[in-house]
Enzyme design. Structure first.
Site, PDB file in Angstrom:
ATOM      1  N   PHE A 142       0.856  -1.190   0.000  1.00  0.00           N
ATOM      2  CA  PHE A 142       0.000   0.000   0.000  1.00  0.00           C
ATOM      3  C   PHE A 142       0.885   1.230   0.000  1.00  0.00           C
ATOM      4  O   PHE A 142       1.640   1.459   0.943  1.00  0.00           O
ATOM      5  CB  PHE A 142      -0.961   0.051   1.199  1.00  0.00           C
ATOM      6  CG  PHE A 142      -1.918   1.201   1.062  1.00  0.00           C
ATOM      7  CD1 PHE A 142      -3.094   1.065   0.337  1.00  0.00           C
ATOM      8  CD2 PHE A 142      -1.621   2.461   1.572  1.00  0.00           C
ATOM      9  CE1 PHE A 142      -3.963   2.141   0.147  1.00  0.00           C
ATOM     10  CE2 PHE A 142      -2.472   3.543   1.386  1.00  0.00           C
ATOM     11  CZ  PHE A 142      -3.646   3.372   0.669  1.00  0.00           C
ATOM     12  N   ASP A 227       9.311   2.874   1.903  1.00  0.00           N
ATOM     13  CA  ASP A 227       8.165   3.700   2.231  1.00  0.00           C
ATOM     14  C   ASP A 227       7.924   3.571   3.735  1.00  0.00           C
ATOM     15  O   ASP A 227       7.367   2.574   4.203  1.00  0.00           O
ATOM     16  CB  ASP A 227       6.945   3.238   1.422  1.00  0.00           C
ATOM     17  CG  ASP A 227       5.692   4.047   1.745  1.00  0.00           C
ATOM     18  OD1 ASP A 227       5.687   4.759   2.774  1.00  0.00           O
ATOM     19  OD2 ASP A 227       4.720   3.954   0.976  1.00  0.00           O
ATOM     20  N   LYS A 256       2.656  11.485   7.096  1.00  0.00           N
ATOM     21  CA  LYS A 256       1.795  11.272   8.265  1.00  0.00           C
ATOM     22  C   LYS A 256       2.283  11.994   9.528  1.00  0.00           C
ATOM     23  O   LYS A 256       2.024  13.167   9.706  1.00  0.00           O
ATOM     24  CB  LYS A 256       1.652   9.769   8.528  1.00  0.00           C
ATOM     25  CG  LYS A 256       0.913   9.041   7.391  1.00  0.00           C
ATOM     26  CD  LYS A 256       0.579   7.633   7.780  1.00  0.00           C
ATOM     27  CE  LYS A 256       0.049   6.783   6.645  1.00  0.00           C
ATOM     28  NZ  LYS A 256      -1.381   6.813   6.487  1.00  0.00           N
TER      29      LYS A 256
HETATM   30  C1  LIG Z   1       2.947   2.924   3.627  1.00  0.00           C
HETATM   31  C2  LIG Z   1       2.078   4.025   3.109  1.00  0.00           C
HETATM   32  N1  LIG Z   1       2.457   4.717   2.027  1.00  0.00           N
HETATM   33  C3  LIG Z   1       1.717   5.711   1.532  1.00  0.00           C
HETATM   34  C4  LIG Z   1       0.525   6.064   2.103  1.00  0.00           C
HETATM   35  C5  LIG Z   1      -0.297   7.165   1.501  1.00  0.00           C
HETATM   36  O1  LIG Z   1      -0.311   8.290   2.296  1.00  0.00           O
HETATM   37  P1  LIG Z   1      -1.436   9.437   2.068  1.00  0.00           P
HETATM   38  O2  LIG Z   1      -2.727   8.824   2.484  1.00  0.00           O
HETATM   39  O3  LIG Z   1      -0.991  10.560   2.955  1.00  0.00           O
HETATM   40  O4  LIG Z   1      -1.397   9.778   0.616  1.00  0.00           O
HETATM   41  C6  LIG Z   1       0.080   5.369   3.239  1.00  0.00           C
HETATM   42  C7  LIG Z   1      -1.221   5.708   3.868  1.00  0.00           C
HETATM   43  O5  LIG Z   1      -1.817   4.945   4.583  1.00  0.00           O
HETATM   44  C8  LIG Z   1       0.870   4.322   3.753  1.00  0.00           C
HETATM   45  O6  LIG Z   1       0.492   3.614   4.815  1.00  0.00           O
END
Ligand SMILES: Cc1ncc(COP(=O)(O)O)c(C=O)c1O
Length: 404
Positions: A142, A227, A256
Site C-alpha cells: 500500500f 516507504d 503522516k
Molecule cells: C505505507 C504508506 N504509504 C503511503 C501512504 C499514503 O499516504 P497518504 O494517504 O498521505 O497519501 C500510506 C497511507 O496509509 C501508507 O500507509
C-alpha cells in the site's frame, strides 16, 4: 445516537463520495490518546489516523508552533524563499541522516515524487534506455491512491475500474528476496517497499529480508526505496523501521506523523545523487515546503524526540504485544506487531473483524479492521502503561466474549 450525530452522518452520506465506510462515531475533540464524539463519549484511539497522530491528538507544543506560524506567514509558494524551510531541512537531515530532502504534502505525493526521481536517475546516471525504467514492488503493498501508485497495487478494490495504468512496475511476493533478485533486469532502477506492510495487516517480513534487499540493491546498483510513511517516526519503536535490521535505504519516504496530524506534510529523503537529478521546473507543489508545514513539522519532530515517544513506543508496544498474545481466545489466529504497530488476526470463522471493532467501540476503544479479518492496533506513542492495561481489559472482553 443523538439527532446531531445522525444528522451529520446523513449529510455526509448525502453529499460526500462514498469512498470510505467509517464506524458511525462522529468525533469532535481530541487530546493525547483520547478522542471524544459529539455526544461527549470518550474513546481511546487505537488507529491514530493511520499513524499520523503518533504524538497524540492536539499536542500543545505542535499546536503552539502552528498557531504562531499561522499568524505570521502560511504560504509563499516556492517561487520565493521562506524562513522556515532551511531550519526544517537542517533538523530533518540531522534527525534522519539524510543529505537531500524534497518536501511534499501527502504520502502518495511523496511516493509519486520518488518514482519520478528514480526514473530520471536511471536514465541520467545509470544509462537505462529512455522510457524503459522498471521499478520492483511487492504484492499486497500500500503506497497511496494516485493512478501511478494503484497501477502497481495488487488489491482489486484499489485498482478495479481505474485503468489504463502506468507501466514500468514488476511485482514480487513480499518477504521473498530470491524472487526480488530474479526480477532484476538491466532496466531495473529501484525497488520500492514498506519495511512492514501496514495496510496489508501489519505484515512483518522474515528476519534478514531487508538486509538481503539492501545487499541486492548495492550489488546491482539500484536504488532501495523504503516507504516509511506509516512505519516511520517512531511507530515501530525506532525512528525508522529499517533500523530493526540495521539497514539504510537510499531513498526514504515519510509523511503522516511528520506533522503530528496537524497538516499534510511528507518528504522524500535521499542521498545527493538521486534527488540531485531534479532541476528547476521538473517537479514541485504549491504547498510543498510552505512555512506553516515546516514550522509544524519542526515542532512535531522535536516533541517526538524530546518527550521520549520512540522509546515509549518500544516499551509499551512490547508489553501490549505480550499481553495480547496471552489472551486465550479461539477467535484469534495470530497476534503480531513491532513497537506500537500491532495487529490481531482473527480466524475466518470469527465472522470478520468489523463486528469486533464495533464491540470495542461500545467499550470505548476505536480500532480499525483491515482486510476483513484483522484488527489493527496503533495508538498514539504517548500511551501509558495504565492506558495499555485499560485497553487490554477491553480487548480481552471482546475477544473472549465476556461482558464488560
Ligand atoms: C505505507 C504508506 N504509504 C503511503 C501512504 C499514503 O499516504 P497518504 O494517504 O498521505 O497519501 C500510506 C497511507 O496509509 C501508507 O500507509
Amino acid at each position: 445516537m443523538t439527532q446531531q450525530a445522525a444528522d451529520l452522518i446523513g449529510t455526509e452520506s448525502r453529499l460526500g463520495a462514498h469512498n470510505y465506510k467509517p464506524l458511525d462515531v462522529v468525533l469532535a475533540r481530541g487530546e493525547g490518546v483520547y478522542v471524544w464524539d459529539v455526544e461527549g463519549n470518550r474513546y481511546l484511539d487505537c488507529l491514530s489516523a493511520y499513524s499520523a497522530v503518533n504524538q497524540g491528538h492536539c499536542h500543545p507544543k505542535i499546536l503552539e508552533a502552528m498557531v504562531a506560524q499561522a499568524s505570521k506567514l502560511t504560504l509563499t509558494s516556492r517561487a520565493f524563499r521562506n524562513d522556515q524551510l532551511a531550519p526544517f531541512y537542517e533538523e530533518l537531515a540531522a534527525l534522519t541522516g539524510s543529505h537531500k530532502i524534497l518536501p511534499m504534502n501527502s504520502g502518495a505525493e511523496a511516493v509519486e515524487s520518488a518514482i519520478k526521481t528514480v526514473r530520471k536517475w536511471g536514465y541520467e546516471v545509470r544509462g537505462v534506455p529512455e522510457n524503459q525504467a522498471e521499478i520492483i514492488v511487492c504484492s499486497d503493498n500500500f503506497h497511496g491512491r494516485t493512478i501511478s501508485v494503484v497501477s502497481f497495487s495488487t488489491d482489486p478494490d484499489a485498482r478495479g475500474g481505474f485503468g489504463p495504468f502506468t507501466p514500468g512496475f514488476r511485482t514480487v511476493p513480499f518477504g521473498d528476496a530470491a524472487a526480488m533478485e530474479a526480477a532484476i533486469t538491466p532496466n531495473t532502477v529501484a525497488v520500492l517497499l514498506e519495511p512492514i506492510q501496514g495496510e496489508a495487516g501489519v505484515v512483518i517480513p522474515p528476519p534478514g529480508y531487508l538486509r538481503r534487499v539492501r545487499e541486492l540493491c548495492t550489488e546491482r546498483g539500484i536504488v532501495m526505496i523504503l516507504d516509511e510513511i506509516q512505519t516511520g517516526l517512531g511507530r515501530t519503536g525506532k525512528l525508522l523501521a529499517e533500523e530493526h535490521e540495521g539497514v539504510e535505504a537510499d531513498v526514504t519516504l515519510i509523511g503522516k506523523a511528520l506533522s503530528g496530524g496537524f497538516y499534510p506534510v511528507s518528504a522524500v529523503l535521499s542521498n545527493s545523487e538521486v534527488l540531485g537529478v531534479l532541476k528547476p521546473g521538473q517537479h514541485g507543489s504549491t504547498f510543498g515546503g510552505n512555512p506553516l508545514a515546516c514550522a509544524v513539522a519542526r515542532a512535531a519532530m522535536r516533541v517526538l524526540v524530546e518527550e521520549g515517544m520512540i522509546d515509549n513506543a518500544a516499551a509499551q508496544g512490547a508489553y501490549f504485544l505480550e499481553q495480547l498474545a496471552g489472551i486465550r481466545s479461539n477467535l484469534v489466529r495470530e497476534v503480531r506487531g513491532r513497537g506500537l504497530m500491532l495487529a490481531v488476526e482473527l480466524h475466518p470463522e470469527a465472522g470478520g473483524a468489523r463486528r469486533y471493532c464495533e464491540q470495542l467501540r461500545a467499550r470505548g476503544i476505536l480500532a480499525k479492521d483491515t482486510h476483513d479479518h484483522t484488527i489493527r492496533i496503533a495508538p498514539p506513542l504517548v500511551i501509558t502503561r495504565e492506558q495499555v492495561d485499560w485497553a487490554l481489559e477491553r480487548f480481552d472482553a471482546v475477544l473472549t466474549g465476556a461482558q464488560a
